[in-house]
Design a protein around this motif. Sequence first.
Motif, PDB file in Angstrom:
ATOM      1  N   ASP A 257       0.823  -1.218   0.000  1.00  0.00           N
ATOM      2  CA  ASP A 257       0.000   0.000   0.000  1.00  0.00           C
ATOM      3  C   ASP A 257       0.855   1.264   0.000  1.00  0.00           C
ATOM      4  N   ASN A 258       1.789   1.324   0.933  1.00  0.00           N
ATOM      5  CA  ASN A 258       2.670   2.475   1.120  1.00  0.00           C
ATOM      6  C   ASN A 258       3.679   2.106   2.194  1.00  0.00           C
ATOM      7  N   ASP A 259       4.599   3.015   2.479  1.00  0.00           N
ATOM      8  CA  ASP A 259       5.601   2.725   3.507  1.00  0.00           C
ATOM      9  C   ASP A 259       5.293   3.409   4.831  1.00  0.00           C
ATOM     10  N   PRO A 293       8.860   1.795   7.639  1.00  0.00           N
ATOM     11  CA  PRO A 293       9.292   0.560   8.309  1.00  0.00           C
ATOM     12  C   PRO A 293       8.871  -0.739   7.645  1.00  0.00           C
ATOM     13  N   ILE A 294       8.943  -0.801   6.322  1.00  0.00           N
ATOM     14  CA  ILE A 294       8.584  -2.053   5.644  1.00  0.00           C
ATOM     15  C   ILE A 294       9.775  -2.660   4.914  1.00  0.00           C
ATOM     16  N   ASN A 295      10.974  -2.191   5.224  1.00  0.00           N
ATOM     17  CA  ASN A 295      12.188  -2.789   4.680  1.00  0.00           C
ATOM     18  C   ASN A 295      12.434  -4.144   5.342  1.00  0.00           C
ATOM     19  N   ILE A 296      13.181  -4.981   4.668  1.00  0.00           N
ATOM     20  CA  ILE A 296      13.609  -6.255   5.245  1.00  0.00           C
ATOM     21  C   ILE A 296      15.050  -6.522   4.835  1.00  0.00           C
ATOM     22  N   SER A 297      15.733  -7.297   5.643  1.00  0.00           N
ATOM     23  CA  SER A 297      17.121  -7.633   5.336  1.00  0.00           C
ATOM     24  C   SER A 297      17.193  -8.766   4.324  1.00  0.00           C
ATOM     25  N   ARG A 298      18.362  -8.971   3.767  1.00  0.00           N
ATOM     26  CA  ARG A 298      18.567 -10.039   2.785  1.00  0.00           C
ATOM     27  C   ARG A 298      18.211 -11.400   3.389  1.00  0.00           C
ATOM     28  N   ALA A 340      21.439  -1.372   8.115  1.00  0.00           N
ATOM     29  CA  ALA A 340      21.195  -0.415   9.200  1.00  0.00           C
ATOM     30  C   ALA A 340      21.437   1.003   8.682  1.00  0.00           C
ATOM     31  N   PRO A 341      20.639   1.982   9.151  1.00  0.00           N
ATOM     32  CA  PRO A 341      19.579   1.865  10.163  1.00  0.00           C
ATOM     33  C   PRO A 341      18.169   1.926   9.558  1.00  0.00           C
ATOM     34  N   LYS A 342      17.969   1.359   8.367  1.00  0.00           N
ATOM     35  CA  LYS A 342      16.637   1.417   7.771  1.00  0.00           C
ATOM     36  C   LYS A 342      15.627   0.705   8.670  1.00  0.00           C
ATOM     37  N   PRO A 343      14.432   1.286   8.821  1.00  0.00           N
ATOM     38  CA  PRO A 343      13.441   0.702   9.738  1.00  0.00           C
ATOM     39  C   PRO A 343      12.833  -0.580   9.167  1.00  0.00           C
ATOM     40  N   VAL A 344      12.588  -1.558  10.042  1.00  0.00           N
ATOM     41  CA  VAL A 344      12.158  -2.883   9.596  1.00  0.00           C
ATOM     42  C   VAL A 344      11.011  -3.465  10.426  1.00  0.00           C
ATOM     43  N   ALA A 345      10.384  -2.646  11.276  1.00  0.00           N
ATOM     44  CA  ALA A 345       9.374  -3.190  12.197  1.00  0.00           C
ATOM     45  C   ALA A 345       8.272  -3.943  11.465  1.00  0.00           C
TER      46      ALA A 345
END
Length: 588
Positions: A257-259, A293-298, A340-345
């Motif tokens: 939808d959005n970030d 906060p919708i980023n995720i790590s590899r 880091a430090p991108k939000p990932v919650a």
Amino acid sequence: MSSQATVTRDAVTLDPVTLAVLKGRLEQIADEMDATLYRSAFNPTIAEAKDACHGIYHATTGDTLVQGTSGLPIFVGAMAFAVRAVISKVEREGGLQENDTFIFNDPYEGGTHLNDFRLVRPIFRDGKLFCWMASVGHWLDIGGNVAGSYNPKAVESFQEGVRIPVVKLISAGTMNNDIIEILSANSRVPMSNWGDLNGQLNALDLGEKRLGALLGEYGPATVDAAFEAFSNRAEALMRSAIASIPDGNYSFEDVLDNDGITDEMLTVALDLTISGDTMALDFSRSTQSAQGPINISRSTTIAACYVALKHIFTEVPANAGCLRPISFNIVDNSLLGANAPKPVAGYTETILRLIGVVLGAIAQADPARATAAPFGTINALSLAGYRADHKRWVMFSFFGGGLGGNPMSDGLNHANNPISTATIPPVEILEAAYPVMFTQWALRPDSAGAGTHRGGVGSVYELELLTGADVALLGERGRRAPFGVVGGESAALNRFSWQTEDGGEAVPPMASKITDLRLKPGKRIRLETPGGGGWGDPHGRDPDKVLHDVRLGFVSTSQAEALYGVVLGADGEIDHEATDKLRKGVAA
């Protein structure tokens, strides 16, 4: 004892019976660890919803060797990266000892988001490292701007909570209480986290005891040979499964939808290549950056792909061997490869979209395996306030919806998302633990995607606040509904609302995300979740099944006619003549 050498063993050949026995015994160890934590954790997200996992990992590679049957599948791939983070620290700094235990929640080092705390313990045998055991559980609150640590407006991880790197919680059996004090000082509910921590430690103690007994009975060489056999078998089964899909390139994409910061959709795109018994997953066309906060790590991206493939190839065991035939192209420091430090919650929302695009691409390659999209959001709801005795309370919960239709059946109604085997916290537990009262907990009519096999039906949750509370929601599917496949229809959109001061209703400007919402006692909030997408042409559904759905309240009379071409008479029975004409495209 201080030794970082690993056990070296001669090759051992196992007969099928011994291998089967060891498989069952090792899985039982992980299952007992899961059960120990579920029974002792303080917060309902672990104790009731089972948002946790335990496993056994390779001494030198950190690869997943064994996982229990009740732990979250999303942690299978991610936990291997977590154990590797500990191995890397030990290789850099040395000092590994028996009875050590490491703790961390770093989402960029084999983590998922800050709430998920990892405990990793080396298991020694005869003075040498034999394997690792690990526990992960979702703690209720670890600081940040929003109670529950799901901050929909976070633009960096510092706004989500405290980030703990890989550190020794226990050194040679001695607890480092300074670390516990730091953790306690950075939570709104330190006793809840304390209880969860001790539950995880007890689970590791039990697992170490059980594995020690198994090693004493069979010997390290035999158990190690079983580990290798499990991984090799998983690899062979995955290669066989991939080889059953036609060679070619298949693409699919979906959107978020959005970030939470900018109201613009973000694309999750997959280009999947099948070549013989190997698979390549290329996500390079996906949105490259997200501020919110919708980023995720590899590691989380890889773990999500594993979950998707496990849903498709159900016979493949849950260990690292299944990932050997698969390669990944994930752009560094992007939406799906965050640093880091991108939000990932809100990682859960993005991995659900990842699972969906994998299912969508496989549906193109092999329609017989096609599964429509599930409801695709956990709807992470955080409520926080003060009780009459002025004590702080924090409630975090996730909610159910419908799963996608598939070639064999309709989707499940009111199910949890396919990222896990977690369960939706029971209403009785939530009402007992927090000052809230649910006024509705029901299935949502007309929420499922129509199809020959319809999607599962979504849900309606409405609760009344018994004290004033701060409210935050981090969800998805408010703009783009779960898709259908093979001619099936999309499901309903996600919808969140709350009572205003004048008795009206309000909805979030961002559709599925909101924070900084303060409601008074007696006000209600309402969540209407999507169903799953449909599979196949809705006009191919047996009219009697449509009638059954109408009688159960899953489908309205109007949708039965508009989507399924099934006309019901005034007596509530099927008008077969009108139905035949409508389905043939002739006006009744």
